[in-house]
Motif scaffolding. Sequence first.
Motif, PDB file in Angstrom:
ATOM      1  N   GLY A 188      29.246  35.791 -20.708  1.00 15.25           N
ATOM      2  CA  GLY A 188      29.833  36.035 -19.387  1.00 15.25           C
ATOM      3  C   GLY A 188      30.747  34.867 -19.043  1.00 15.25           C
ATOM      4  O   GLY A 188      30.402  33.705 -19.273  1.00 15.25           O
ATOM      5  N   ASP A 189      31.923  35.150 -18.504  1.00 20.58           N
ATOM      6  CA  ASP A 189      32.916  34.118 -18.197  1.00 20.58           C
ATOM      7  C   ASP A 189      32.902  33.872 -16.694  1.00 20.58           C
ATOM      8  O   ASP A 189      33.198  34.775 -15.907  1.00 20.58           O
ATOM      9  CB  ASP A 189      34.296  34.634 -18.643  1.00 20.58           C
ATOM     10  CG  ASP A 189      35.310  33.521 -18.853  1.00 20.58           C
ATOM     11  OD1 ASP A 189      34.900  32.339 -18.915  1.00 20.58           O
ATOM     12  OD2 ASP A 189      36.506  33.840 -18.987  1.00 20.58           O
ATOM     13  N   MET A 190      32.545  32.658 -16.292  1.00 16.79           N
ATOM     14  CA  MET A 190      32.428  32.393 -14.841  1.00 16.79           C
ATOM     15  C   MET A 190      33.821  32.361 -14.206  1.00 16.79           C
ATOM     16  O   MET A 190      34.683  31.585 -14.617  1.00 16.79           O
ATOM     17  CB  MET A 190      31.651  31.094 -14.612  1.00 16.79           C
ATOM     18  CG  MET A 190      30.211  31.227 -15.133  1.00 16.79           C
ATOM     19  SD  MET A 190      29.108  29.928 -14.580  1.00 16.79           S
ATOM     20  CE  MET A 190      28.894  30.369 -12.859  1.00 16.79           C
ATOM     21  N   GLY A 235      35.837  38.168 -20.807  1.00 17.78           N
ATOM     22  CA  GLY A 235      36.657  37.125 -20.199  1.00 17.78           C
ATOM     23  C   GLY A 235      37.102  37.485 -18.791  1.00 17.78           C
ATOM     24  O   GLY A 235      37.254  38.664 -18.466  1.00 17.78           O
ATOM     25  N   ASP A 236      37.328  36.422 -17.988  1.00 18.03           N
ATOM     26  CA  ASP A 236      37.931  36.679 -16.676  1.00 18.03           C
ATOM     27  C   ASP A 236      39.401  37.078 -16.873  1.00 18.03           C
ATOM     28  O   ASP A 236      40.069  37.489 -15.924  1.00 18.03           O
ATOM     29  CB  ASP A 236      37.792  35.467 -15.739  1.00 18.03           C
ATOM     30  CG  ASP A 236      38.520  34.240 -16.245  1.00 18.03           C
ATOM     31  OD1 ASP A 236      38.801  34.154 -17.459  1.00 18.03           O
ATOM     32  OD2 ASP A 236      38.811  33.350 -15.413  1.00 18.03           O
ATOM     33  N   SER A 237      39.884  37.004 -18.129  1.00 19.54           N
ATOM     34  CA  SER A 237      41.189  37.580 -18.462  1.00 19.54           C
ATOM     35  C   SER A 237      41.198  39.075 -18.148  1.00 19.54           C
ATOM     36  O   SER A 237      42.258  39.699 -18.141  1.00 19.54           O
ATOM     37  CB  SER A 237      41.521  37.340 -19.938  1.00 19.54           C
ATOM     38  OG  SER A 237      40.463  37.763 -20.779  1.00 19.54           O
ATOM     39  N   LEU A 238      40.030  39.649 -17.877  1.00 25.28           N
ATOM     40  CA  LEU A 238      39.948  41.045 -17.446  1.00 25.28           C
ATOM     41  C   LEU A 238      40.859  41.271 -16.234  1.00 25.28           C
ATOM     42  O   LEU A 238      41.386  42.372 -16.049  1.00 25.28           O
ATOM     43  CB  LEU A 238      38.496  41.438 -17.119  1.00 25.28           C
ATOM     44  CG  LEU A 238      37.833  40.884 -15.844  1.00 25.28           C
ATOM     45  CD1 LEU A 238      38.074  41.787 -14.631  1.00 25.28           C
ATOM     46  CD2 LEU A 238      36.349  40.709 -16.064  1.00 25.28           C
ATOM     47  N   ILE A 246      26.726  31.901 -20.694  1.00 25.99           N
ATOM     48  CA  ILE A 246      27.926  31.904 -19.848  1.00 25.99           C
ATOM     49  C   ILE A 246      28.901  30.847 -20.368  1.00 25.99           C
ATOM     50  O   ILE A 246      28.523  29.938 -21.127  1.00 25.99           O
ATOM     51  CB  ILE A 246      27.617  31.670 -18.348  1.00 25.99           C
ATOM     52  CG1 ILE A 246      26.925  30.329 -18.098  1.00 25.99           C
ATOM     53  CG2 ILE A 246      26.756  32.803 -17.793  1.00 25.99           C
ATOM     54  CD1 ILE A 246      27.834  29.176 -17.899  1.00 25.99           C
ATOM     55  N   LYS A 247      30.162  30.998 -19.978  1.00 29.80           N
ATOM     56  CA  LYS A 247      31.201  30.035 -20.304  1.00 29.80           C
ATOM     57  C   LYS A 247      31.865  29.615 -19.005  1.00 29.80           C
ATOM     58  O   LYS A 247      32.010  30.429 -18.096  1.00 29.80           O
ATOM     59  CB  LYS A 247      32.238  30.693 -21.233  1.00 29.80           C
ATOM     60  CG  LYS A 247      33.454  29.834 -21.557  1.00 29.80           C
ATOM     61  CD  LYS A 247      34.348  30.467 -22.603  1.00 29.80           C
ATOM     62  CE  LYS A 247      35.369  31.438 -22.051  1.00 29.80           C
ATOM     63  NZ  LYS A 247      36.260  30.884 -21.032  1.00 29.80           N
ATOM     64  N   LEU A 248      32.221  28.340 -18.930  1.00 28.09           N
ATOM     65  CA  LEU A 248      33.015  27.893 -17.771  1.00 28.09           C
ATOM     66  C   LEU A 248      34.061  26.894 -18.228  1.00 28.09           C
ATOM     67  O   LEU A 248      33.923  26.251 -19.267  1.00 28.09           O
ATOM     68  CB  LEU A 248      32.119  27.328 -16.668  1.00 28.09           C
ATOM     69  CG  LEU A 248      31.149  26.205 -16.972  1.00 28.09           C
ATOM     70  CD1 LEU A 248      31.839  24.860 -16.997  1.00 28.09           C
ATOM     71  CD2 LEU A 248      30.062  26.189 -15.908  1.00 28.09           C
ATOM     72  N   GLU A 249      35.131  26.803 -17.445  1.00 27.37           N
ATOM     73  CA  GLU A 249      36.275  25.979 -17.827  1.00 27.37           C
ATOM     74  C   GLU A 249      36.124  24.543 -17.353  1.00 27.37           C
ATOM     75  O   GLU A 249      35.637  24.292 -16.248  1.00 27.37           O
ATOM     76  CB  GLU A 249      37.563  26.568 -17.219  1.00 27.37           C
ATOM     77  CG  GLU A 249      37.941  27.910 -17.812  1.00 27.37           C
ATOM     78  CD  GLU A 249      39.250  28.457 -17.245  1.00 27.37           C
ATOM     79  OE1 GLU A 249      39.979  27.715 -16.542  1.00 27.37           O
ATOM     80  OE2 GLU A 249      39.548  29.633 -17.515  1.00 27.37           O
ATOM     81  N   GLY A 250      36.581  23.602 -18.200  1.00 26.69           N
ATOM     82  CA  GLY A 250      36.633  22.203 -17.798  1.00 26.69           C
ATOM     83  C   GLY A 250      35.749  21.331 -18.666  1.00 26.69           C
ATOM     84  O   GLY A 250      34.852  21.828 -19.347  1.00 26.69           O
TER      85      GLY A 250
HETATM   86 MG   LIG Z   1      38.448  33.012 -19.127  1.00 17.65          MG
END
Ligand SMILES: [Mg+2]
Length: 282
Positions: free
Chosen positions: A84-86, A45-48, A114-118
């Motif tokens: 992978g989190d964009m 996660g981009d929570s990294l 990959i994952k992306l938000e929205g």
């Molecule tokens: Mg994320």
Amino acid sequence: MAKKKSILDLMKMKKEGEQVAWVTAYDFPTAMFVEQAGMDMILVGDSLGMVTLGYKGTIPVTMEDCISHCQAVRRGAPNTWIIGDMPFGSYQSSDEQAVDNAVRFMKEADVDCIKLEGGVRVKTRIKAISDAGIPVIGHIGLTPQSSGQLGGFKAQGRDVKNARGVIEDALAVQESGAFAILVEAVPPELTAFITQKLDIPVYSIGAGACDGQLLISSDMLGKFQAFTPKFVKVYANVAEVEINAFKEYVKDVKEGVFPSDDYVYHITDPIEEFEKLFKEYA
Ligand SMILES: [Mg+2]
Ligand SMILES: Nc1nc(=O)c2c([nH]1)NC[C@@H]1CN(c3ccc(C(=O)N[C@@H](CCC(=O)O)C(=O)O)cc3)CN21
Ligand SMILES: CC(C)C(=O)C(=O)O
């Protein structure tokens, strides 16, 4: 060792009602432990940015941060499905930018998707990445990268007006070609409706029962101290274990208890020979 999952396995699990268990991981050792535990998938996660780099949110996270953490996780978990989190800024400008960065995740970090938000507003992004042959997971409900617009890290879909927006987003994600969707921090009633409405697997973080569950590993292990969302079940207190170990070490060093004889290298020539050497230089 369990065989690495394919997208077909994930579809089959939905069909047969087998729950998918996934967590985030950001580093090599955690990835190894997660794989040894038999986890179905790992999200880097981009929570990294928050849990490993100490940022207040996910906005500052770069493609380079994500790629480098994905690489470490892949080295630790060679047989696990990795997402992978964009990060913010890697798909906002155009479909072309989104495809280029999704391709980087695949080529440089060997992720599986990959994952992306929205939802509605990233329809063309999801379609463009899918059309490039890359599996996409959508992410709706609480979308941390747009928490500024949401007024903070707030649960979504709690009133009917807002829930309509979440449903529209869910439909948009499926229509655009995503193979699965993650729903974050919405009431379980709404998640249940979306799960029976969509054909693709629906996964939850803080959104109740559906086809699978995600948690942030740092939260469930008690390693993240800034806050703990309501939906987190804490399975261990690793912070306490680490702090106690560090405290004990400080005490040992201060008291001269460490290093004792067990923790040093012993000479291989007689001590007299060493004494001669030391005298020579004294
Ligand atoms: Mg994320
Ligand atoms: N360590 C960590 N765990 C997470 O689950 C997580 C992150 N970081 N960073 C990105 C987002 C933010 N997350 C959150 C954070 C808080 C709530 C939460 O329970 N919010 C309260 C309101 C808090 C307020 O008043 O602002 C709520 O009732 O919605 C939910 C998800 C989930 N994600
Ligand atoms: C909060 C979860 C869903 C996420 O996107 C992340 O860990 O970055």
